[in-house]
Motif scaffolding. Structure first.
Motif: not given
Ligand code: SF4
Length: 492
Positions: A312-330
């Motif tokens: 298998p070919r090696a690959m790297r990927t940067a990924t970002c969990v972008l988070e915000r507060r929605g309804c009722h601060r969930a």
């Protein structure tokens, strides 16, 4: 739409899109043969010798007759076969076969039966499925195309195999099919020992399937050929003694000749020289390569053959969990949709960017920050990205490392509508969406890190290169499972 319904519909959409997937032969392959590197066009190779052909019409007729007689006697009683034989409505018939083909490409017959029955109870028609997921069939208006050519052209994700199966089984079109079982049977019938995954051999097998298919019972013939591969001409220890087409099988003949030769030798008779040559034509494009000649100990399982798998070919990927507060601060997370073709086509993921190998951490952050800036329309400080860890995921041909970061956003963000589809989701909505297993691992790693940070004993800072919490062990395969597609809905 309820989350469960949405999940099933999204999964169905993914399944339908992927239905020309790995079990089916490669699609849209050119029939051109490769010319040697950098040189003048190669002379057209000599046609393969008769050994690899079905050139005698009488033999083709006999093979069809024998195979169909066996199928009528021995075929398994399967729900989609019953529907294909008895459903008077052509659209329903085509849809029923389509669903079965998608499922059969993902798992074994025994597992599919229950899923299939439940699916057809829940979504008995294309219209019912359309109500669950407009994304899938809005353009079809509930009508199924009737020919293999139109099915392949008009249905998303339907490849040559699925199109041929639906057209022959539901609509009686005399067109062949080539799946893994058919590849094995045909390679053995005609001693095809060249790499069975190569475009040239696949093309050859399609031509052979089209020559062989019975003109008056094409659907049954195709199912019979696949059934033979699934139950008699199996990969290991095929049941050649019970095979209805053994008299047409070159691999079987070769084994018989070798056995006869050995027994004559045993009894001290002067044996004739056995016919152990391949086809007598040098450079035959269908014979095994000279470096891998016939191995008597393997018998008919000398065929088919595949070229050694590339690592298998090696690959790297940067990924970002972008988070915000929605309804009722969930917490809510931003997910974006992948392109409609290529790896994980159409699935949703956290904003991600492929990375060059051996990039410095600082550079990785900068690339990810630039990528996020395009989504958010405002500068993102690379230093503000929190490193979570690395998540490994093994695809069949790619060793993928996700370098996971997170970023908490205060205030609202206006997403650029000109970019790929994107949306904010709660954790439940994330799991109900068509997301890959790898992205689930990423969110799990993020959640563990968050819990660790909020526990009384503060966790130590993570080192780069360390496996992210919750990353789990590498897990092959990324398609959503049938179980996930059909998980019982929680609500109406
Ligand atoms: Fe397969 Fe054996 Fe039948 Fe040949 S004789 S098609 S190898 S089961």
């Amino acid at each position: 739409m309820s989350p469960a319904r949405g999940r099933a519909a999204a999964a169905a959409a993914g399944a339908l899109r992927r239905s020309g997937g790995s079990a089916a032969p490669p699609q849209g392959r050119s029939r051109r043969r490769a010319s040697p590197r950098g040189g003048a066009p190669a002379a057209a190779p000599a046609p393969p010798p008769a050994r690899h052909l079905f050139s005698d019409p009488a033999e083709v007729e006999a093979l069809r007759r024998n195979l169909l007689a066996w199928y009528d006697r021995c075929k398994r009683d399967l729900p989609w076969r019953a529907l294909a034989a008895t459903e008077p409505d052509a659209d329903r018939r085509g849809y029923a076969v389509w669903v079965s083909e998608i499922m059969l490409q993902q798992t074994q017959v025994a597992t599919v039966i229950d899923y299939y029955t439940r699916w057809m109870q829940k979504w008995p028609t294309l219209q019912a499925l359309a109500q669950a997921s407009l994304e899938v069939v809005s353009e079809l208006a509930g009508r199924m195309p009737r020919t293999a050519e139109d099915l392949q052209k008009l249905l998303p994700g339907v490849g040559r195999y699925t199109a041929g199966a639906i057209a022959s089984i539901s609509y009686g079109q005399a067109t062949g099919v080539v799946d893994g079982n058919v590849i094995r049977v045909l390679c053995r019938l005609r001693c095809v020992g060249a790499d069975s995954s190569s475009p040239a051999v696949i093309d050859w097998l399609w031509d052979m399937a089209n020559v062989l298919v019975d003109r008056s019972r094409p659907g049954d013939f195709n199912q019979a050929l696949m059934e033979l591969g699934a139950t008699v001409c199996v990969p290991k220890s095929p049941l050649c003694g019970e095979c209805p087409v053994k008299q047409h099988c070159q691999a079987w003949r070769r084994v018989e000749k070798e056995l006869a030769f050995a027994s004559q030798k045993l009894f001290g008779k002067a044996p004739p020289v056995p016919d152990v040559e391949d086809c007598g034509v040098g450079d035959c494009p269908l014979c095994p390569p000279a470096t891998e000649p016939w191995d008597s100990s393997l018998g008919v399982t000398n065929f088919p053959r595949k070229a050694a798998k590339k690592p298998p070919r090696a690959m790297r990927t940067a990924t970002c969990v972008l988070e915000r507060r929605g309804c009722h601060r969930a917490p809510e997370y931003l997910i974006v949709q992948r392109p409609s073709s290529g790896l994980l086509a159409g699935l949703w993921e956290f904003p991600s960017v492929p990375l060059a190998q051996d990039l410095q951490e600082e550079k990785e952050r900068e690339e990810l920050a630039d990528h996020l800036q395009a989504w958010m329309g405002r500068p993102v400080a690379a230093k503000g990205l929190q490193f979570i860890g690395e998540v490994i995921h093994i695809f069949s041909h790619i060793h993928q490392t996700y370098v996971v970061y997170s970023l908490h956003l205060d205030g609202d963000v206006t997403l650029d509508p000109a970019l790929s589809p994107s949306r904010w989701v709660t954790e439940d909505e994330f799991h109900a969406s068509a997301v890959s297993t790898a992205m689930k691992k990423v969110l799990k790693a993020h959640g563990k890190q968050r819990r660790k940070e909020s526990s009384p004993v503060k966790g130590s800072k993570r080192k780069r290169g360390a496996k992210a919490p919750g990353a789990g062990s590498p897990c092959p395969g990324t398609q959503l499972s049938l179980r996930a597609f059909l998980r019982a809905p929680k609500g109406p």
